[in-house]
Design a protein around this motif. Structure first.
Motif, mmCIF file in Angstrom:
data_model
loop_
_atom_site.group_PDB
_atom_site.id
_atom_site.type_symbol
_atom_site.label_atom_id
_atom_site.label_comp_id
_atom_site.label_asym_id
_atom_site.label_seq_id
_atom_site.Cartn_x
_atom_site.Cartn_y
_atom_site.Cartn_z
ATOM 1 N N HIS A 118 37.184 35.911 26.980
ATOM 2 C CA HIS A 118 36.644 36.803 28.008
ATOM 3 C C HIS A 118 37.703 37.334 28.967
ATOM 4 C CE1 HIS A 118 32.526 36.047 26.804
ATOM 5 N NE2 HIS A 118 32.814 34.756 26.743
ATOM 6 N N PHE A 119 38.752 36.550 29.195
ATOM 7 C CA PHE A 119 39.793 36.935 30.154
ATOM 8 C C PHE A 119 41.167 36.637 29.565
ATOM 9 C CE2 PHE A 119 36.106 35.668 32.744
ATOM 10 C CZ PHE A 119 35.933 36.799 33.517
ATOM 11 N N LYS A 120 42.119 37.529 29.811
ATOM 12 C CA LYS A 120 43.471 37.342 29.283
ATOM 13 C C LYS A 120 44.285 36.357 30.106
ATOM 14 C CE LYS A 120 43.642 41.989 27.441
ATOM 15 N NZ LYS A 120 43.857 43.353 27.845
ATOM 16 N N SER A 121 43.912 36.185 31.388
ATOM 17 C CA SER A 121 44.732 35.365 32.284
ATOM 18 C C SER A 121 43.920 34.921 33.499
ATOM 19 C CB SER A 121 45.938 36.190 32.769
ATOM 20 O OG SER A 121 45.470 37.298 33.538
ATOM 21 N N LYS A 122 44.518 34.021 34.258
ATOM 22 C CA LYS A 122 43.896 33.593 35.519
ATOM 23 C C LYS A 122 43.804 34.777 36.474
ATOM 24 C CE LYS A 122 46.101 31.006 38.692
ATOM 25 N NZ LYS A 122 46.660 29.872 39.472
ATOM 26 N N GLU A 123 44.800 35.652 36.450
ATOM 27 C CA GLU A 123 44.778 36.837 37.306
ATOM 28 C C GLU A 123 43.586 37.731 36.978
ATOM 29 O OE1 GLU A 123 47.527 35.882 35.607
ATOM 30 O OE2 GLU A 123 48.979 35.392 37.168
ATOM 31 N N GLU A 124 43.313 37.880 35.685
ATOM 32 C CA GLU A 124 42.189 38.714 35.274
ATOM 33 C C GLU A 124 40.858 38.090 35.720
ATOM 34 O OE1 GLU A 124 40.418 40.136 31.115
ATOM 35 O OE2 GLU A 124 42.492 40.820 31.427
ATOM 36 N N LEU A 128 40.567 38.930 39.403
ATOM 37 C CA LEU A 128 40.203 40.323 39.652
ATOM 38 C C LEU A 128 38.735 40.584 39.324
ATOM 39 C CD1 LEU A 128 43.469 42.048 38.364
ATOM 40 C CD2 LEU A 128 42.732 41.781 40.747
ATOM 41 N N TYR A 129 38.214 39.943 38.289
ATOM 42 C CA TYR A 129 36.788 40.060 37.966
ATOM 43 C C TYR A 129 35.949 39.444 39.091
ATOM 44 C CZ TYR A 129 32.371 39.515 35.458
ATOM 45 O OH TYR A 129 31.055 39.565 35.081
ATOM 46 N N LEU A 130 36.391 38.282 39.550
ATOM 47 C CA LEU A 130 35.712 37.605 40.658
ATOM 48 C C LEU A 130 35.727 38.473 41.908
ATOM 49 C CD1 LEU A 130 34.478 34.978 41.876
ATOM 50 C CD2 LEU A 130 36.812 34.239 42.298
ATOM 51 N N LEU A 131 36.856 39.104 42.185
ATOM 52 C CA LEU A 131 36.971 39.990 43.342
ATOM 53 C C LEU A 131 36.002 41.162 43.234
ATOM 54 C CD1 LEU A 131 38.270 40.972 45.964
ATOM 55 C CD2 LEU A 131 40.105 41.978 44.570
ATOM 56 N N GLN A 132 35.899 41.758 42.051
ATOM 57 C CA GLN A 132 34.966 42.871 41.871
ATOM 58 C C GLN A 132 33.528 42.419 42.116
ATOM 59 O OE1 GLN A 132 35.655 46.388 41.036
ATOM 60 N NE2 GLN A 132 33.703 46.197 42.073
ATOM 61 N N LYS A 133 33.185 41.236 41.607
ATOM 62 C CA LYS A 133 31.848 40.678 41.854
ATOM 63 C C LYS A 133 31.610 40.492 43.349
ATOM 64 C CE LYS A 133 29.975 37.168 40.110
ATOM 65 N NZ LYS A 133 29.450 35.949 39.587
ATOM 66 N N TRP A 134 32.604 39.942 44.054
ATOM 67 C CA TRP A 134 32.484 39.686 45.489
ATOM 68 C C TRP A 134 32.341 40.995 46.260
ATOM 69 C CZ3 TRP A 134 35.945 40.761 49.602
ATOM 70 C CH2 TRP A 134 35.590 40.179 50.814
ATOM 71 N N ALA A 143 51.035 36.803 43.644
ATOM 72 C CA ALA A 143 51.104 37.636 42.439
ATOM 73 C C ALA A 143 52.492 38.276 42.335
ATOM 74 C CB ALA A 143 50.020 38.706 42.464
ATOM 75 N N LYS A 144 53.072 38.180 41.170
ATOM 76 C CA LYS A 144 54.418 38.724 40.956
ATOM 77 C C LYS A 144 54.377 40.025 40.157
ATOM 78 C CE LYS A 144 56.555 34.847 42.398
ATOM 79 N NZ LYS A 144 55.866 34.529 43.598
ATOM 80 N N ASP A 145 53.371 40.168 39.320
ATOM 81 C CA ASP A 145 53.259 41.316 38.425
ATOM 82 C C ASP A 145 52.758 42.531 39.207
ATOM 83 O OD1 ASP A 145 52.581 43.196 36.479
ATOM 84 O OD2 ASP A 145 51.669 41.712 35.142
ATOM 85 N N GLU A 146 53.567 43.578 39.252
ATOM 86 C CA GLU A 146 53.210 44.773 40.015
ATOM 87 C C GLU A 146 51.945 45.437 39.482
ATOM 88 O OE1 GLU A 146 53.073 47.165 43.089
ATOM 89 O OE2 GLU A 146 54.564 45.578 42.936
ATOM 90 N N ALA A 147 51.711 45.360 38.176
ATOM 91 C CA ALA A 147 50.499 45.946 37.593
ATOM 92 C C ALA A 147 49.248 45.205 38.098
ATOM 93 C CB ALA A 147 50.558 45.894 36.066
ATOM 94 N N VAL A 148 49.342 43.894 38.242
ATOM 95 C CA VAL A 148 48.226 43.099 38.761
ATOM 96 C C VAL A 148 47.983 43.447 40.228
ATOM 97 C CG1 VAL A 148 47.465 40.744 39.320
ATOM 98 C CG2 VAL A 148 48.519 41.218 37.096
ATOM 99 N N LEU A 149 49.066 43.550 40.997
ATOM 100 C CA LEU A 149 48.926 43.919 42.416
ATOM 101 C C LEU A 149 48.338 45.318 42.565
ATOM 102 C CD1 LEU A 149 52.242 42.451 43.837
ATOM 103 C CD2 LEU A 149 49.919 41.722 44.408
ATOM 104 N N LYS A 150 48.699 46.209 41.671
ATOM 105 C CA LYS A 150 48.151 47.569 41.691
ATOM 106 C C LYS A 150 46.638 47.533 41.457
ATOM 107 C CE LYS A 150 49.816 52.017 40.152
ATOM 108 N NZ LYS A 150 50.684 52.727 39.231
ATOM 109 N N LYS A 151 46.197 46.687 40.518
ATOM 110 C CA LYS A 151 44.758 46.541 40.251
ATOM 111 C C LYS A 151 44.044 45.967 41.478
ATOM 112 C CE LYS A 151 45.097 45.910 35.265
ATOM 113 N NZ LYS A 151 44.963 44.953 34.149
ATOM 114 N N LEU A 152 44.680 44.983 42.120
ATOM 115 C CA LEU A 152 44.101 44.390 43.330
ATOM 116 C C LEU A 152 43.915 45.458 44.399
ATOM 117 C CD1 LEU A 152 43.359 41.912 45.188
ATOM 118 C CD2 LEU A 152 45.791 41.871 45.788
ATOM 119 N N ARG A 153 44.955 46.223 44.654
ATOM 120 C CA ARG A 153 44.875 47.270 45.685
ATOM 121 C C ARG A 153 43.843 48.331 45.331
ATOM 122 N NH1 ARG A 153 50.771 47.023 45.129
ATOM 123 N NH2 ARG A 153 51.395 45.309 46.456
#
Length: 194
Positions: free
Chosen positions: A45-51, A54-60, A108-118
């Motif tokens: 269901h998820f590729k990583s803990k970060e994913e 981000l799913y949890l954040l969208q739910k929240w 978070a170190k991955d800029e793509a992950v931070l971009k998704k967060l923002r």
């Protein structure tokens, strides 16, 4: 159980772990244990803990938007609506997701992950809901004319800042409630028509 239900189960287990040991202190193995699912099931269901986060954040964010919409609409006065929202917030204070968002952002170190967060935070309707509430209160003569967008940011900062403070300091609930009441009093004293 359908795919979304399983994703929600994983996200809920992850939230419990994040609240207990923080984002950085939680491993995928911890989420496996808390969810009762296999590691392969989680990675299906998820590729990583970060994913998962981000799913949890969208739910929240979706839940927060529904709560704001419910509390800030209707026929109550602007003060009553905000008081009702504060009570709802205090009921859920043991889930200060804003503190976990802050921790995630720092780690978070991955800029793509931070971009998704923002993007998730920027696309949230929270600010627009608060702004509409404030503009209505201004039109009804309950709030003085003011910058509704800045005032919406202040309200978000109050609620999320209080959540962060609770997460870090773990004060007793009465002290925290007094702090929340004072924060809203300060806000209302600044915006109410005299």
């Amino acid at each position: 159980m359908d795919k979304d239900s399983k994703k929600d189960l994983i996200a809920d287990a992850a939230l419990a772990c994040f609240l207990s040991t923080g984002y950085g202190g939680t491993s995928v193995d911890d989420i496996v244990k808390a969810s009762g699912m296999s590691k392969g099931g989680i990675y299906w269901h998820f590729k990583s803990k970060e994913e998962i986060f981000l799913y949890l954040l969208q739910k929240w964010l979706n839940e927060t938007e529904r709560t704001l919409q419910a509390q800030l609409t209707g026929n109550k006065s602007a003060v009553e609506k905000l008081a009702s929202l504060k009570e709802q917030f205090l009921e859920k204070i043991n889930e200060p997701v804003s503190a976990i968002i802050y921790e995630f952002n720092l780690q978070a170190k991955d800029e793509a992950v931070l971009k998704k967060l923002r993007a998730l935070l920027n696309d949230s309707k929270r600010k627009a809901i608060f702004k509409d509430y404030i503009l209505l209160a201004i039109r009804k003569g309950e709030f003085r004319p003011l910058d509704a967008e800045a005032a919406a940011d202040v309200l978000i900062s109050i609620f999320e800042g209080l959540g962060l403070q609770w997460f870090i300091q773990k004060k007793d609930k009465k002290t925290f409630e007094r702090t929340a009441n004072m924060a809203l009093d300060f806000f209302l004293n600044g915006v109410l028509t005299k």
